[in-house]
Write an enzyme that holds these catalytic residues in place. Structure first.
Site, short mmCIF file in Angstrom:
data_model
loop_
_atom_site.label_atom_id
_atom_site.label_comp_id
_atom_site.label_asym_id
_atom_site.label_seq_id
_atom_site.Cartn_x
_atom_site.Cartn_y
_atom_site.Cartn_z
N ASP A 199 0.87 -1.17 0.00
CA ASP A 199 0.00 0.00 0.00
C ASP A 199 0.91 1.23 0.00
OD1 ASP A 199 -1.53 2.17 0.60
OD2 ASP A 199 -2.44 1.33 2.41
N GLN A 202 0.93 6.50 0.85
CA GLN A 202 1.64 7.61 1.52
C GLN A 202 3.08 7.78 1.03
OE1 GLN A 202 0.37 9.84 3.51
NE2 GLN A 202 -1.63 8.91 3.83
#
Ligand SMILES: Cc1ncc(COP(=O)(O)O)c(C=O)c1O
Length: 405
Positions: A199, A202
């Protein structure tokens, strides 16, 4: 050419006052502000090229298709994908992880299989796997973190086994800023034959991401956290795996031919882009990539590392402030609590001074629980922030302590 002299000037939304004070935007982990070039690219598309893509022979459709596909090529280059077909346009990181969970993991997992995620995940990298576990009988196991917010690598190595089929983890924690050693973690996962999912929501707005070097199988990115528009993001996936996968959604564009008897899928990446996509969003994201490239990750890193260091020192000096998450490798995110004051009250008071921070559980409830908290305050930085803004944050925090503490 983007200059790093006054980067905030490229961002129109930053040029405003809130309650009589100049806006200090410290919520970039939620979404970054958009530079003028991104806004212009979207406006240009709607003003000059608005048409549906891939199926029109007329000029507008060809221009729109060209811009959309150019964006794919730019993103592939930025992330060092093996080929641009490895980039699938989706709504964001959430949709990218759901696509992997449903189209890759679900048909391949069963009882006895284990999906590993970390204790610091955003709900977007927890719930899709819980759904797959319910659907397949696989189980979800959690890699614990240490008190400073870094991954417990000893525990990770112990958890890995031949039953581990998927390891999914954040590159950078949105809630505490930890940068995880994903290259090493992927390599360890590969030793037991697990598929790796990162993921990267960010990461890509802040640091160089090299898909080939990390050597993960899938990497999810979020456009709106890297100066692009909302509602656009990508999945980067290894081409062979994307080819093996069945489509997730059916509709236009993801097919080569349709008859009532048989439908033949289109090629990767179109097989996973059913329906009219977010054309303007992809074009805007392409412009965001150009912005990042012009500025350069070296400049971005230098600015953000200095802000993190200065912000950490400054907040630490304030009595009553506790910083949550102090791992040695961190991105520009500082989570903190104030003794005896609810984070929401802090956030509201800071807003009166024009300082925008995030308060709450940051879509990471299990992580909050790990630290025995319900919520934190979170200041998150981007390249347009300055040390003066951190001073304003500190002053506003001191005001909040005086008023509420
Ligand atoms: C670590 C992390 N993962 C996933 C997401 C979801 O990203 P998106 O908004 O692109 O779906 C976020 C958004 O806050 C995030 O911070």
């Amino acid at each position: 050419m983007v200059s790093d002299a006054v980067i905030a000037e490229y961002f129109p939304a930053l040029q405003q006052d809130i309650g009589g004070n100049k806006l200090v935007y410290l919520d970039s982990a939620a979404t970054t502000q958009k530079p003028q070039c991104v806004i212009d690219a979207i406006t240009h598309y709607y003003e000059h090229d608005n048409a549906n893509i891939h199926r029109g022979v007329h000029t507008l459709s060809q221009r729109a298709t060209q811009s959309y596909e150019n964006a794919r090529v730019r993103i592939a280059k930025l992330l060092h994908a093996n080929r641009h077909e490895e980039i699938i346009f989706l709504r964001g990181a959430t949709e990218a992880i759901n696509l992997v969970a449903q189209a890759y993991a679900r048909p391949r997992l069963g009882e006895d299989d284990v999906i590993l995620i970390t204790e610091m995940e955003h709900h977007s990298n927890i719930v899709p796997w819980q759904l797959v576990c319910e659907q397949t009988g696989a189980s979800l196991e959690i890699i614990p973190i240490c008190d400073d917010g870094s991954i417990d690598m000893v525990a990770y190595k112990t958890l890995l086994s031949e039953n581990t089929r998927v390891v999914s983890m954040s590159h950078v924690s949105n809630a505490i800023g930890t940068i995880n050693p994903i290259k090493e973690m992927c390599s360890l996962a590969k030793e037991v034959g697990a598929t790796t999912v990162i993921d990267g929501a960010q990461a890509t707005g802040h640091m160089k991401v090299d898909f080939q070097e990390i050597n993960c199988d899938f990497y999810a990115i979020s456009g709106h956290k890297m100066f692009g528009p909302t509602g656009i993001g990508c999945l980067v996936g290894k081409y062979e795996l994307l080819q093996e996968m069945e489509p997730w959604q059916g509709g236009g564009d993801m097919i080569l031919t349709v008859s009532f008897e048989e439908t033949i899928w289109n090629e990767v990446p179109f097989k996973f882009e059913a329906g009219t996509p977010n054309i303007a969003g992809a074009i805007g994201l392409g412009a965001a990539v150009s912005f990042i490239e012009e500025l350069g990750y070296n400049t971005i890193n230098k600015i953000e590392d200095e802000l993190l260091l200065y912000g950490t020192q400054t907040l630490r000096e304030i009595e009553g402030v506790t910083i949550i998450g102090t791992a040695p490798h961190k991105a520009g995110v500082i989570a903190f609590t104030l003794d005896g004051v609810h984070p929401h009250d802090v956030g509201t008071i800071l807003d009166h001074s024009g300082v925008a921070i995030r308060t709450g559980n940051h879509c990471a409830e299990p992580l909050m629980k790990r630290f025995g908290l319900n919520a934190t305050c979170r200041a998150s930085f981007s390249v347009y922030n300055t040390k003066e803004e951190i001073d304003k944050l500190a002053a506003a925090v001191k005001d909040a302590i005086t008023m509420l503490g």
